[in-house]
Design a protein around this motif. Structure first.
Motif, PDB file in Angstrom:
ATOM      1  N   ASP A  64      60.729  42.622  40.260  1.00 40.86           N
ATOM      2  CA  ASP A  64      59.456  41.907  40.406  1.00 40.86           C
ATOM      3  C   ASP A  64      58.701  42.402  41.636  1.00 40.86           C
ATOM      4  O   ASP A  64      59.216  42.352  42.752  1.00 40.86           O
ATOM      5  CB  ASP A  64      59.694  40.402  40.539  1.00 40.86           C
ATOM      6  N   PRO A 117      54.415  43.032  32.734  1.00 42.02           N
ATOM      7  CA  PRO A 117      55.680  43.770  32.609  1.00 42.02           C
ATOM      8  C   PRO A 117      55.465  45.197  32.101  1.00 42.02           C
ATOM      9  O   PRO A 117      54.616  45.444  31.245  1.00 42.02           O
ATOM     10  CB  PRO A 117      56.457  42.941  31.580  1.00 42.02           C
ATOM     11  N   SER A 123      58.063  44.448  36.773  1.00 48.21           N
ATOM     12  CA  SER A 123      56.993  43.533  36.386  1.00 48.21           C
ATOM     13  C   SER A 123      56.134  43.231  37.612  1.00 48.21           C
ATOM     14  O   SER A 123      56.644  42.783  38.635  1.00 48.21           O
ATOM     15  CB  SER A 123      57.576  42.229  35.823  1.00 48.21           C
TER      16      SER A 123
END
Length: 293
Positions: A64, A117, A123
């Motif tokens: 992330d 993503p 993502s």
């Protein structure tokens, strides 16, 4: 390879390798949002890397990437006056903008972020936000009917940068090594808390200005320091911002176990004759196969 080479190789293995791809995506998203919300096509204005990538403590294989995009204050007024969940409507508006650039990506507005993503597993989590007079940001939370929240990443990024420079680059590499430990041992601890504890520890660590030759001691001493944190403590204060960083569980037990393993590794290193293979296996027990064997 000698001890310093082991840790230098280990830290090199932890380095994020796809920085160029990340930068391209960041610029594409920034340009798209600037086009739709500001009168510019800049690839850098109004954008900020946040989270571990912004603090430069992310490691290879992270998933992330946090990114803040500053919107004009008029958008805050518009959505704050909304009938219903204005925060959700704002997230949807930003989502629709990003979809003009990444139309085939399964983009979703997810509570506080727009998640973008990509097929390589990374993502982008885009946080639309409004800058405050103190340089913090107000951002939307669409959960439970909607509200506004505040985050303050700039002083955190700066505090890590300054202390890293003051400790011969050791702070950031300690944060990265401990992220690998967290991953390998499934430690119940958030990334910002890892960075917070490392930041506090290294301020007074005796060898903070040394280099890779002392990394066995640094890991050993940091595990001991973490193990000694009170199990009753609920939160710590983040570097720079002072925001509350809450614990996710008891990390002290696994820190104590790895402190003991580090003691064994150092015992092998300092034996006569040295038992280098055995030492490396102990470090690999802590950090996994990313550590050279």
């Amino acid at each position: 390879m000698a001890l310093a080479d082991w840790f230098q190789t280990f830290c090199a293995n932890l380095q994020v390798q796809d920085g160029a791809t990340i930068s391209t995506r960041y610029k594409n998203i920034t340009r798209r949002l600037n086009t739709d919300f500001w009168t510019t096509t800049s690839e850098t204005s109004h954008s900020l890397y946040a989270g571990s990538y912004g603090r430069n403590t992310a490691i290879a294989g992270f998933s992330d990437l946090d990114m803040i995009f500053q919107l004009p204050y008029a958008e805050y007024t518009r959505y704050n006056d909304y009938q219903g969940n204005g925060q959700s409507a704002l997230l949807q508006a930003v989502k629709k903008s990003i979809e003009k650039t990444y139309s085939v990506t399964n983009i979703r507005a997810d509570g506080q972020v727009i998640a973008v993503p990509f097929s390589d597993g990374i993502s982008f989590e885009v946080v639309p936000a409004f800058i405050n007079k103190d340089d913090s940001f107000t951002f939307p939370d669409a959960n439970n009917g909607g509200c506004w929240r505040t985050t303050n990443p700039k002083p955190e990024i700066e505090a890590i940068r300054v202390r890293n420079n003051a400790t011969n680059g050791n702070l950031i590499l300690l944060c990265r090594m401990m992220r690998q430990w967290k991953r390998e041992w499934a430690v119940p601890i958030g990334g910002l808390l890892v960075d917070t504890l490392a930041y506090q520890f290294i301020e007074t660590w005796a060898y903070r200005e040394k280099s890779y030759l002392y990394y066995d001691y640094m890991c050993r001493d940091f595990f001991k320091w973490m193990a000694d944190q009170s199990a009753e403590q609920i939160y710590w204060r983040a570097p720079g911002s002072g925001q509350y960083v809450y614990g996710k569980g008891l990390f002290q037990y696994k820190a104590k176990r790895c402190y003991n393993i580090a003691l064994e590794a150092i015992e092998h290193e300092t034996a006569t004759p040295k038992r280098e293979w055995s030492a490396k296996q102990k470090w690999r027990e802590i950090f996994g196969i990313t550590y050279p064997g």
